[in-house]
Design a protein around this motif. Structure first.
Motif, PDB file in Angstrom:
ATOM      1  N   ALA A  12       0.806  -1.220   0.000  1.00 36.49           N
ATOM      2  CA  ALA A  12       0.000   0.000   0.000  1.00 36.49           C
ATOM      3  C   ALA A  12       0.846   1.282   0.000  1.00 36.49           C
ATOM      4  O   ALA A  12       0.653   2.147  -0.868  1.00 36.49           O
ATOM      5  N   PRO A  13       1.798   1.474   0.927  1.00 39.47           N
ATOM      6  CA  PRO A  13       2.583   2.719   0.887  1.00 39.47           C
ATOM      7  C   PRO A  13       3.530   2.793  -0.304  1.00 39.47           C
ATOM      8  O   PRO A  13       3.741   3.885  -0.854  1.00 39.47           O
ATOM      9  N   VAL A  14       4.101   1.666  -0.712  1.00 37.36           N
ATOM     10  CA  VAL A  14       4.992   1.682  -1.876  1.00 37.36           C
ATOM     11  C   VAL A  14       4.212   2.051  -3.130  1.00 37.36           C
ATOM     12  O   VAL A  14       4.644   2.884  -3.949  1.00 37.36           O
ATOM     13  N   ALA A  15       3.034   1.444  -3.298  1.00 38.89           N
ATOM     14  CA  ALA A  15       2.192   1.764  -4.445  1.00 38.89           C
ATOM     15  C   ALA A  15       1.740   3.216  -4.396  1.00 38.89           C
ATOM     16  O   ALA A  15       1.648   3.891  -5.438  1.00 38.89           O
ATOM     17  N   GLY A  16       1.469   3.732  -3.189  1.00 35.58           N
ATOM     18  CA  GLY A  16       1.086   5.131  -3.051  1.00 35.58           C
ATOM     19  C   GLY A  16       2.201   6.070  -3.469  1.00 35.58           C
ATOM     20  O   GLY A  16       1.967   7.060  -4.180  1.00 35.58           O
ATOM     21  N   PHE A  17       3.424   5.755  -3.041  1.00 42.12           N
ATOM     22  CA  PHE A  17       4.566   6.582  -3.445  1.00 42.12           C
ATOM     23  C   PHE A  17       4.724   6.579  -4.964  1.00 42.12           C
ATOM     24  O   PHE A  17       4.922   7.627  -5.590  1.00 42.12           O
ATOM     25  N   LEU A  18       4.633   5.399  -5.560  1.00 38.85           N
ATOM     26  CA  LEU A  18       4.778   5.298  -7.016  1.00 38.85           C
ATOM     27  C   LEU A  18       3.641   6.012  -7.739  1.00 38.85           C
ATOM     28  O   LEU A  18       3.865   6.669  -8.767  1.00 38.85           O
TER      29      LEU A  18
END
Length: 202
Positions: A12-18
């Motif tokens: 979730a946070p990695v996808a949000g950053f991307l």
């Protein structure tokens, strides 16, 4: 098979950053009218739906994950603007950014849950599958208003959003009857969404 809680917590946070960072890159590099997809609230909402769809089990877990996705994407977007365009980093904590994060919480809950509903049966499946199409139709309605006001090239954005709405229906609803029902429900949801957006933004 649904992802584990640990996998969802990481994704979730990695996808949000991307999402936020690449969104700004998209706006910078892709020509108009497709560049507008980077400024698209529908694109971000469907990203939240996709995460909820992937999470499958547990509406609460999907809602939290989708909220994290969208909230993290906002400062990531402004970070990209600072690194690639020289914008002031202070904008990350500006009122406008905080407002978009608040919208991210709302959209994350709605579309994250919709992603899990799309796997169920009954009315929840119908609403869940209709929401990602509805959000593109709602955006198309806003572009119709811009086109009538003389916004250059807005009709192209209407066409793109409606095409994406149709594509979402084809991908999410597999049977012909389900697609017709999804499209029928998406239209009134889009009108409600357009009225809500106008009331909040106005």
């Amino acid at each position: 098979m649904p992802p584990t809680r640990r996998a969802l917590t990481l994704v979730a946070p990695v996808a949000g950053f991307l999402l936020g960072f690449l969104d700004f890159v998209w706006i910078s590099l892709v020509p108009y009218p497709f560049a507008e997809l980077g400024n698209s609230t529908a694109t971000w909402a469907v990203a939240a739906f996709a995460l909820g769809w992937w999470a499958r089990a547990g509406a609460l877990r999907a809602a939290v994950a989708a909220t994290v996705l969208l909230v993290v994407a906002v400062p990531s977007y402004y970070l990209a603007a600072a690194l690639l365009q020289g914008d002031d980093l202070a904008v990350i904590a500006a009122p406008a950014a905080l407002l978009w994060m608040a919208f991210g919480v709302l959209a994350g809950v709605v579309f994250g849950v919709a992603g899990t509903w799309a796997h169920l049966v009954g009315w929840r499946r119908v609403v869940g599958t209709a929401l990602p199409a509805a959000v593109f139709v709602e955006e198309a309605l806003r572009f119709v208003g811009k086109a009538r006001s003389g916004y250059p090239g807005a009709w192209w954005n209407v066409i793109i959003d409606l095409a994406l709405a149709a594509l979402v229906v084809l991908l999410v609803a597999r049977a012909a009857r389900a697609r017709l029902l999804t499209a029928a429900v998406a239209l009134p949801l889009a009108v409600v969404g357009a009225l809500t957006f106008t009331a909040v933004a106005g």
